[in-house]
Design a protein around this motif. Structure first.
Motif, PDB file in Angstrom:
ATOM      1  N   GLN A 270     108.011 -18.372  89.030  1.00 55.27           N
ATOM      2  CA  GLN A 270     107.135 -18.670  90.158  1.00 55.27           C
ATOM      3  C   GLN A 270     106.793 -17.332  90.842  1.00 55.27           C
ATOM      4  N   GLY A 271     105.321 -17.563  91.193  1.00 52.47           N
ATOM      5  CA  GLY A 271     104.742 -16.320  91.987  1.00 52.47           C
ATOM      6  C   GLY A 271     104.113 -15.486  90.959  1.00 52.47           C
ATOM      7  N   ASP A 272     104.247 -15.783  89.751  1.00 54.17           N
ATOM      8  CA  ASP A 272     103.565 -14.727  88.668  1.00 54.17           C
ATOM      9  C   ASP A 272     102.155 -15.128  88.763  1.00 54.17           C
ATOM     10  N   VAL A 273     101.285 -13.877  88.726  1.00 56.92           N
ATOM     11  CA  VAL A 273      99.938 -13.961  88.381  1.00 56.92           C
ATOM     12  C   VAL A 273      99.797 -14.078  86.983  1.00 56.92           C
ATOM     13  N   VAL A 274      99.053 -15.127  86.389  1.00 57.40           N
ATOM     14  CA  VAL A 274      98.688 -15.028  85.101  1.00 57.40           C
ATOM     15  C   VAL A 274      97.147 -15.200  84.587  1.00 57.40           C
ATOM     16  N   LEU A 275      96.876 -14.259  84.016  1.00 55.21           N
ATOM     17  CA  LEU A 275      95.296 -14.146  83.690  1.00 55.21           C
ATOM     18  C   LEU A 275      95.270 -15.011  82.327  1.00 55.21           C
ATOM     19  N   VAL A 276      94.295 -15.895  82.538  1.00 51.40           N
ATOM     20  CA  VAL A 276      93.942 -16.771  81.289  1.00 51.40           C
ATOM     21  C   VAL A 276      92.610 -16.785  80.909  1.00 51.40           C
ATOM     22  N   TRP A 277      92.556 -16.370  79.628  1.00 51.00           N
ATOM     23  CA  TRP A 277      91.262 -16.246  79.048  1.00 51.00           C
ATOM     24  C   TRP A 277      90.810 -17.676  78.728  1.00 51.00           C
ATOM     25  N   GLY A 278      89.607 -18.086  78.335  1.00 50.84           N
ATOM     26  CA  GLY A 278      88.998 -19.209  77.833  1.00 50.84           C
ATOM     27  C   GLY A 278      89.706 -20.285  78.680  1.00 50.84           C
ATOM     28  N   ALA A 279      89.622 -20.255  79.956  1.00 50.43           N
ATOM     29  CA  ALA A 279      90.538 -21.060  80.813  1.00 50.43           C
ATOM     30  C   ALA A 279      90.185 -22.575  80.656  1.00 50.43           C
ATOM     31  N   THR A 280      89.174 -23.050  80.206  1.00 45.99           N
ATOM     32  CA  THR A 280      88.727 -24.351  80.067  1.00 45.99           C
ATOM     33  C   THR A 280      88.735 -24.864  78.739  1.00 45.99           C
ATOM     34  N   GLY A 281      89.239 -24.089  77.727  1.00 43.73           N
ATOM     35  CA  GLY A 281      89.440 -24.295  76.155  1.00 43.73           C
ATOM     36  C   GLY A 281      90.637 -25.167  75.886  1.00 43.73           C
ATOM     37  N   GLY A 282      90.854 -25.261  74.773  1.00 43.86           N
ATOM     38  CA  GLY A 282      92.008 -26.145  74.301  1.00 43.86           C
ATOM     39  C   GLY A 282      93.021 -25.797  74.705  1.00 43.86           C
ATOM     40  N   LEU A 283      93.559 -24.487  74.715  1.00 46.24           N
ATOM     41  CA  LEU A 283      94.733 -23.772  74.874  1.00 46.24           C
ATOM     42  C   LEU A 283      94.662 -23.457  76.265  1.00 46.24           C
ATOM     43  N   GLY A 284      93.567 -22.663  76.952  1.00 46.88           N
ATOM     44  CA  GLY A 284      93.511 -22.445  78.332  1.00 46.88           C
ATOM     45  C   GLY A 284      93.834 -23.535  79.396  1.00 46.88           C
ATOM     46  N   SER A 285      93.265 -24.781  78.970  1.00 49.30           N
ATOM     47  CA  SER A 285      93.240 -25.574  79.975  1.00 49.30           C
ATOM     48  C   SER A 285      94.742 -26.460  80.303  1.00 49.30           C
ATOM     49  N   TYR A 286      95.599 -26.270  79.203  1.00 50.55           N
ATOM     50  CA  TYR A 286      97.013 -26.386  79.457  1.00 50.55           C
ATOM     51  C   TYR A 286      97.642 -25.353  80.165  1.00 50.55           C
ATOM     52  N   ALA A 287      97.448 -24.038  79.567  1.00 51.96           N
ATOM     53  CA  ALA A 287      97.961 -23.120  80.197  1.00 51.96           C
ATOM     54  C   ALA A 287      97.720 -22.846  81.719  1.00 51.96           C
ATOM     55  N   VAL A 288      96.444 -23.139  82.178  1.00 51.44           N
ATOM     56  CA  VAL A 288      96.159 -23.431  83.934  1.00 51.44           C
ATOM     57  C   VAL A 288      97.224 -24.380  84.447  1.00 51.44           C
ATOM     58  N   GLN A 289      97.471 -25.542  83.590  1.00 55.40           N
ATOM     59  CA  GLN A 289      98.446 -26.667  84.261  1.00 55.40           C
ATOM     60  C   GLN A 289      99.713 -26.015  84.129  1.00 55.40           C
ATOM     61  N   LEU A 290     100.233 -25.131  83.367  1.00 45.92           N
ATOM     62  CA  LEU A 290     101.512 -25.098  83.360  1.00 45.92           C
ATOM     63  C   LEU A 290     101.757 -23.815  84.188  1.00 45.92           C
ATOM     64  N   VAL A 291     100.857 -22.971  84.521  1.00 43.18           N
ATOM     65  CA  VAL A 291     100.873 -22.058  85.430  1.00 43.18           C
ATOM     66  C   VAL A 291     101.063 -22.692  86.859  1.00 43.18           C
ATOM     67  N   LEU A 292     100.169 -23.496  87.243  1.00 45.78           N
ATOM     68  CA  LEU A 292     100.210 -24.357  88.429  1.00 45.78           C
ATOM     69  C   LEU A 292     101.650 -25.101  88.508  1.00 45.78           C
ATOM     70  N   ASN A 293     101.957 -25.732  87.612  1.00 49.98           N
ATOM     71  CA  ASN A 293     103.351 -26.428  87.578  1.00 49.98           C
ATOM     72  C   ASN A 293     104.505 -25.756  87.943  1.00 49.98           C
ATOM     73  N   GLY A 294     104.365 -24.528  87.271  1.00 47.77           N
ATOM     74  CA  GLY A 294     105.482 -23.517  87.432  1.00 47.77           C
ATOM     75  C   GLY A 294     105.592 -22.870  88.595  1.00 47.77           C
ATOM     76  N   GLY A 295     104.502 -22.894  89.599  1.00 47.57           N
ATOM     77  CA  GLY A 295     104.443 -22.124  90.756  1.00 47.57           C
ATOM     78  C   GLY A 295     103.906 -20.695  90.532  1.00 47.57           C
ATOM     79  N   GLY A 296     102.975 -20.608  89.584  1.00 45.27           N
ATOM     80  CA  GLY A 296     102.481 -19.422  89.380  1.00 45.27           C
ATOM     81  C   GLY A 296     101.141 -19.447  90.041  1.00 45.27           C
ATOM     82  N   ILE A 297     100.166 -18.088  89.705  1.00 48.00           N
ATOM     83  CA  ILE A 297      98.992 -18.138  90.360  1.00 48.00           C
ATOM     84  C   ILE A 297      98.112 -17.893  89.186  1.00 48.00           C
ATOM     85  N   PRO A 298      97.383 -18.701  88.656  1.00 49.16           N
ATOM     86  CA  PRO A 298      96.424 -18.651  87.503  1.00 49.16           C
ATOM     87  C   PRO A 298      95.072 -17.977  87.973  1.00 49.16           C
TER      88      PRO A 298
END
Length: 442
Positions: free
Chosen positions: A224-252
């Protein structure tokens, strides 16, 4: 190329298990293939247009091994590994198939002059091998791309560590972009009942890869609270990564390359968005140089007030040096691919003197796949499906991914006669909500 059989017609009509078990499987079926005879067609060509190398052919039905299931594929999707296969880069995947063939036994089937591609699928089991215990004819399933050897000791520590681990449909034959696919029983998971066939098909590879990279203790172990930089954030991998960061209390902090993608990212709930087109100001090499890294670092801090704890990296050569620089002291770069090139140059001083880590991550083991599938089933992750093609249009579908003209995931209908089919729990779908489920198609 349309093809019909009594089995295919029964699957589409929703026949029960007894009917499916009583029908013969077809002798041939349509499948998206690349051909061994074409491996040199792009020699000396700058634009390796995958529409020239992907075909839909009638292929013979392979024999089923005791630990395998035959899945009637309702829908599949395009992953970047299909683009690699169709470009015959970084090497022709027929080399993988030939290596399998040399091992003999059931693996000899894979060494063919054509490669049936595709590393995602949703569908219906129509046959099971004699040693399959937990699955039966008629089950609705999704397919994990992790093809593992259960008889290897390391597989029991982590399915991704065994020497025999392969990416199904990329390093094996009989993949998911077809009317029928051959899979090991250890690849099967129950299809989320609230989703259509095409929504269910786009998740397994990318969602599970992002989960292992970020959430699993084998990846970056995001907190929780981790800042996560996501390259290609609307691509196949990035779109799930952003959701997982938000679900886990992180900051995408999501990086995209257009304002349209930036708006799509904001609709996911990502407030800190970087548009590379604005950052680079017409200089596409900016992020390959120290002045560009520093400019981006200042921008990240202006958006969230600190440097990233984790950098979610899959772009490769054009961003890797920036990723190593941008991670905070003691931070982590977790990488699963290199779509712009495998040979990375970075300034190692920023790694060793600032105690950073680089973690290599590949796919996901069956337990990680199960956890992701559970999140999707409960509506905590939504499919990144943006557009759906038919199997006959597989070349165009792959081209859209090759040229980065898509957002999220591109689906491909195989046996499903149209989109919107396959939902078996309308109440669960209503709880999740059509707006959320169609977020990437809006």
């Amino acid at each position: 190329m349309q093809s019909s059989s009594k089995m295919s017609e029964a699957v589409v009509a929703g026949a029960d298990a007894a009917d499916l078990a009583s029908l013969p499987v077809p002798g041939h079926f349509p499948a998206a293939t690349v051909r061994d005879s074409d491996v040199d067609i792009f020699k000396d060509m700058e634009d390796k247009d995958v529409r020239k190398s992907l075909f839909v052919d009638q292929v013979p039905m392979p024999e089923l091994a005791p630990d395998e299931a035959l899945v009637a594929v309702m829908a599949s999707s395009i992953n970047y590994n299909t683009v690699w296969t169709a470009m015959f880069e970084p090497l022709p995947t027929f080399q993988f198939l030939k290596q399998m063939g040399k091992r003999g036994g059931w693996e000899a089937r894979h060494d063919l002059p054509y490669h049936i591609v595709g590393s995602d699928a949703s569908g219906v089991i129509v046959r099971t091998g004699s040693s399959v215990r937990r699955w039966k004819v008629g089950d609705h399933v999704v397919v994990s791309p992790a093809y593992v050897d259960e008889q290897e000791p390391d597989t029991h520590r982590d399915g991704m560590l065994g020497e025999g681990q392969k990416a199904w449909g990329f390093e094996t034959n009989f993949g998911g972009l077809a009317h029928y696919a051959v899979v090991r029983a250890s690849q099967l998971l129950p299809k989320p009942t609230a989703l259509t066939w095409e929504e269910a098909a786009v998740n397994p590879l990318c969602a599970s890869t992002a989960y292992r990279m970020l959430v699993s203790d084998r990846g970056a172990s995001m907190k929780q609270g981790d800042v996560v930089l996501v390259w290609g954030a609307t691509g196949g991998l990035g779109s799930y990564a952003v959701q997982l960061v938000l679900n886990g209390g992180g900051i995408p902090v999501g990086v995209v390359n257009s304002e349209a993608k930036a708006e799509a990212l904001r609709s996911l709930g990502c407030e800190a968005v970087i548009n590379r087109a604005e950052l680079e100001e017409g200089d596409p090499t900016l992020l390959e140089r120290p002045d560009g890294w520093k400019k981006m670092g200042r921008l990240v801090r202006s958006l969230v007030g600190e440097d990233p704890h984790i950098v979610f990296e899959h772009v490769g050569r054009k961003t890797f040096a920036a990723s190593v620089f941008l991670a905070r002291r003691g931070g982590t770069v977790v990488t699963c691919g290199s779509s712009t090139g495998y040979e990375h140059l970075y300034d190692n001083r920023y790694l060793w003197m600032r105690l950073k880590r680089i973690i290599g991550s590949h796919g996901a083991n069956l337990h990680e796949q199960f956890e992701v599938n559970r999140l999707i089933t409960r509506g905590h992750l939504v499919p990144a499906l943006s557009k759906t093609y038919t199997l006959d249009e597989v070349g165009e579908a792959a081209r859209s991914v090759q040229t980065n003209q898509h957002i999220g995931k591109v689906g491909v209908l195989c046996l499903a006669p149209g989109p919107g089919l396959g939902v078996t729990d309308p109440q669960a779908r209503a709880r999740i909500g059509e707006r959320r489920l169609n977020m990437f198609r809006a």
